[in-house]
Scaffold this motif. Sequence first.
Motif, short mmCIF file in Angstrom:
data_model
loop_
_atom_site.label_atom_id
_atom_site.label_comp_id
_atom_site.label_asym_id
_atom_site.label_seq_id
_atom_site.Cartn_x
_atom_site.Cartn_y
_atom_site.Cartn_z
N LYS A 289 -8.64 4.56 2.11
CA LYS A 289 -8.07 3.82 0.78
C LYS A 289 -9.23 3.70 -0.26
O LYS A 289 -8.98 4.17 -1.44
CB LYS A 289 -7.46 2.67 0.89
CG LYS A 289 -6.13 2.53 1.91
CD LYS A 289 -5.83 1.09 2.28
CE LYS A 289 -4.43 1.07 3.12
NZ LYS A 289 -4.02 -0.26 3.42
N GLU B 77 -8.19 6.20 -3.29
CA GLU B 77 -7.62 5.37 -4.40
C GLU B 77 -8.85 5.31 -5.74
O GLU B 77 -8.41 5.50 -6.57
CB GLU B 77 -7.22 3.85 -4.09
CG GLU B 77 -6.03 3.87 -3.06
CD GLU B 77 -5.95 2.40 -2.47
OE1 GLU B 77 -5.17 2.31 -1.80
OE2 GLU B 77 -6.56 1.62 -2.90
N SER C 244 0.73 -1.21 -0.16
CA SER C 244 -0.08 0.22 -0.03
C SER C 244 0.97 1.07 -0.11
O SER C 244 0.47 2.48 -0.19
CB SER C 244 -0.98 -0.06 1.08
OG SER C 244 -0.15 0.10 2.67
N ASN D 252 -6.05 -1.36 -3.28
CA ASN D 252 -6.25 -1.95 -2.13
C ASN D 252 -7.70 -3.23 -2.43
O ASN D 252 -8.28 -2.87 -3.55
CB ASN D 252 -7.05 -1.06 -1.37
CG ASN D 252 -7.46 -1.64 0.11
OD1 ASN D 252 -8.85 -1.87 0.05
ND2 ASN D 252 -6.86 -2.07 1.01
#
Length: 344
Positions: free
Chosen positions: A205, A209, A108, A149
């Motif tokens: 995330k 993301e 990550s 993720n």
Amino acid sequence: MTVRVGVLGATGAVGQRLIQLLDPHPSFEITTLTASDSSAGRSYRDAAKWRVDSPIPTGVADMTVQATEPDSVPDDVDLLFSSLPSSVGAEVEPAFCEAGYVLSSNSSNARMDADVPLVIPEVNADHLDLLEVQRDERGWDGAMVKNPNCSTITFVPTLAALTQFGLESVHVSTLQAVSGAGYDGVTSMEIIDNAIPHIGSEEDKLETESRKLLGDFDGAELTQNSVEVAASCNRIPTIDGHLENVWVETEEDISADDAAAAMESYPSLDLRSSPDPLIHVFSEPDRPQPRMDRTLGGGMAIATGGIRESPFGLQYNCLAHNTIRGAAGASVLNGELLLENGYL
């Protein structure tokens, strides 16, 4: 063309999945495995507690595990797959890139760096060319691409299919399998007969993301998508398969039939690990389900269902196998994209 590859963090859960997927791959040959200092120097068979649902590959079992440092990896390795913990990856991955290695990483760390491509090939393959910016800015002979993720990968392809209607806001609630936390991540006493309504840093995330993945790259700079994303993440007692409940508001009115058609027709890629169809749409309101649907497309497909119009916009459920599509398989697919685009 056969590419010599290595796996960084080979003894962990994702590292084991990587080996399972890479061993029969016609384009990749596993030549190097690395792990922690406590595993270095041991045979892979002895160093890894093999927990994947197939036998340990015979060609890998007797390989000697190396330390996770550039000096321990042969110069002729063309591509490294990284499944390192982010704290380790943040330190050693740049060192590998400086030493000239190309990395396809599931870790990550650095996913949101402006010059690091965060890629789901079927969604934003063009972002891979950020590697040219990365090499110019960092002076690397090597390069690093990231996959997102596991929970982000589950719903972003469905959003990509709906971008034609103009995304305004997204709310997502995840029901995430225990394997996403690693073998020792959640104890049985915590999760049996229970659900845990918080997964550290996971909400952030999904929210950040997704906007990067859906952004536009002009050849020099990446502009993130303006869609607003809010996430709530929950750990539940399933082994594999992240199930997510999604609400999407769009600029244009969109019916359930329009959404289903857009998802069903969303294109796959001509890469070995990209399934066809990419998004499997169920008409049944009680699908997808983790135990029944996580292995669609060899574990690389996104399953969706329960699509309906609601007072809060379009509502649907989606599912992906978190350690295959959401981790190891995503890294392998990015490796295939690197090969296809001449970066190896």
